[in-house]
Design an enzyme around this catalytic site. Structure first.
Site, PDB file in Angstrom:
ATOM      1  CG  LEU A 288      -1.748  -1.239   1.509  1.00 42.54           C
ATOM      2  CD1 LEU A 288      -2.521  -1.076   2.809  1.00 42.54           C
ATOM      3  CD2 LEU A 288      -2.697  -1.513   0.352  1.00 42.54           C
TER       4      LEU A 288
ATOM      5  CE1 TYR B 299       0.541   8.480  -6.765  1.00 40.28           C
ATOM      6  CE2 TYR B 299      -1.533   8.966  -7.879  1.00 40.28           C
ATOM      7  CZ  TYR B 299      -0.830   8.281  -6.912  1.00 40.28           C
ATOM      8  OH  TYR B 299      -1.483   7.384  -6.105  1.00 40.28           O
TER       9      TYR B 299
ATOM     10  CE  LYS C  66       0.558   4.618  -6.420  1.00 38.64           C
ATOM     11  NZ  LYS C  66       0.813   3.598  -5.367  1.00 38.64           N
TER      12      LYS C  66
ATOM     13  CG  ASN D 140     -11.033  10.634  -5.806  1.00 40.11           C
ATOM     14  OD1 ASN D 140     -10.010  11.232  -5.505  1.00 40.11           O
ATOM     15  ND2 ASN D 140     -11.595  10.749  -6.996  1.00 40.11           N
TER      16      ASN D 140
ATOM     17  N   PRO E 293     -45.020  13.603  38.912  1.00 41.49           N
ATOM     18  CG  PRO E 293     -43.952  12.891  40.867  1.00 41.49           C
ATOM     19  CD  PRO E 293     -43.830  13.872  39.740  1.00 41.49           C
ATOM     20  N   GLY E 294     -48.371  12.458  39.328  1.00 38.65           N
ATOM     21  CA  GLY E 294     -49.764  12.854  39.338  1.00 38.65           C
ATOM     22  C   GLY E 294     -50.238  13.563  38.089  1.00 38.65           C
TER      23      GLY E 294
END
Length: 370
Positions: free
Chosen positions: A53, A103, A107, A132, A282-283
């Site tokens: 890689l 580049y 490669k 990408n 409550p209630g």
């Protein structure tokens, strides 16, 4: 199996190493910029499989393309040729190899070296011309526009798009890693093939990408959730969250409070309804209304109470005793007036789902005592 990963500290390398370990591959030789030639030579003699890689894509000097992509590959393959097992090699190339730039040419030359290694040693080689890539742990403001957009937009840093119609071909890092780990199974390798492809790949225009990531940021204020049935949006949203500032993982909600308790909206969707948190003192009894089409689900997670129903034009009252000690969901059907009363001595907390976000122009809510 002994596995060598060059570029182990890069974007793909980090994700690959993490998942290899998750799957029980622990005999890993990790090669990065700090690995010595002596270490690499030892690794090359022992390994059973190689993920190559490592590479240079943003050098200070153009000559680094030659040293980083061609000469390093050549040296690695020479070392591997001395391994009596001549291990298979997966090589991370780029779609740039089809273009005439420094580049891409470096490669392309590295690909030729990989092919020759495979032919000379009668061993499989697998070349991937990656598009990408996006996902967690990619470096922003480097060579990934998606990482840059996620990082900057989450921090209110302006991003510039020169041509909104520019189309990107992209692949998600988890899909890439799944594909690469699959190569460790002999059945996944076709000895007659040299070039492999990752699937799926997606296409998205820069303007669309910017708008999508911006919508993720805005979702904290409008409480929306992206269309996660779309696989690209789901993967992009996961990616965006990984770039949040480390001191900004949380966000506040608006609590509508009164002497009865509070009501707080949590999530809104265009097609999967709305989630809210209701706290009753409550209630206190809340509700006493009914709907034509709007339906709800109540889940009491703390405290105890009773949910009552009465079909409109009927005198029969139905009751469900609910408690955070025994979680159960109660469906609130249409055409039934309903309420929920806190019977305990502490606050009662209820999670509420409704099939559509509240619309003040069409509330579909009609007052009627149970």
């Amino acid at each position: 199996m002994k596995i060598l990963i060059t570029g182990a500290n890069g974007f793909v390398g980090k994700n690959l190493v993490a998942e290899l370990k998750n799957q029980g591959y622990n005999d890993l030789f990790l090669c990065d910029r700090n690995t010595t030639n002596t270490e690499l030579k030892r690794y090359a003699l022992e390994v059973d499989f190689v993920y190559h890689l490592a590479g240079v894509n943003r050098p200070k000097e153009e000559s680094e393309f030659v040293t980083g992509n061609i000469e390093f590959t050549e040296g690695l393959l020479e070392l591997l040729s001395n391994n009596p097992n001549t291990p298979p090699v997966m090589f991370a190339s780029s779609t740039q190899a089809e273009l005439f730039n420094p580049y891409g040419e470096s490669k392309k030359n590295a690909e030729s070296l990989i092919c020759s290694y495979g032919e000379n040693n009668q061993t499989p080689v697998m070349i991937y011309r990656f598009p990408n890539l996006f996902g967690k742990w990619s470096k922003p403001n480097y060579n990934s526009v998606i990482a840059t957009f996620c990082h900057n937009i989450s921090r209110d840093v302006p991003v510039q798009v020169n041509n909104e119609k520019t189309e990107l071909t992209i692949a998600y890092i988890d899909d890439v890693v799944k594909e690469l780990i699959g190569l460790l199974k002999v059945s996944s390798i076709n000895p007659s093939e040299l070039f492999y492809e990752v699937t799926p790949v997606y296409k998205i225009q820069l303007g669309e990408l910017k708008g999508l990531i911006t919508s993720f940021k805005e979702s904290r204020s409008n409480l929306t959730v992206p269309q996660l049935s779309n696989s690209l949006i789901k993967k992009m949203y996961s990616t965006y969250l990984s770039y949040l500032p480390e001191d900004d993982f949380s966000y506040k909600l608006t609590m509508h409070e009164d002497d009865r308790g509070s009501f707080t909206e949590f999530i809104r969707t265009c097609d999967r309804g709305q989630m809210s948190v209701n706290i009753s003192k409550p209630g206190i009894t809340k509700g006493n209304h009914w709907h034509h089409t709007k339906n709800e689900k109540f889940l009491v997670v703390s405290g105890q109470g009773v949910i009552r129903f009465r079909k409109v034009n009927s005198d029969n009252i139905i009751e469900y005793i609910v408690s955070g000690e025994k979680l159960e969901v109660v469906d609130i059907p249409v055409g039934y007036t309903h309420n929920i009363e806190n019977l305990g001595e502490s606050d009662m907390v209820t999670l509420m789902w409704v099939n559509e976000p509240f619309d003040s122009n069409s509330p579909d809510t009609y007052y009627m005592e149970v």
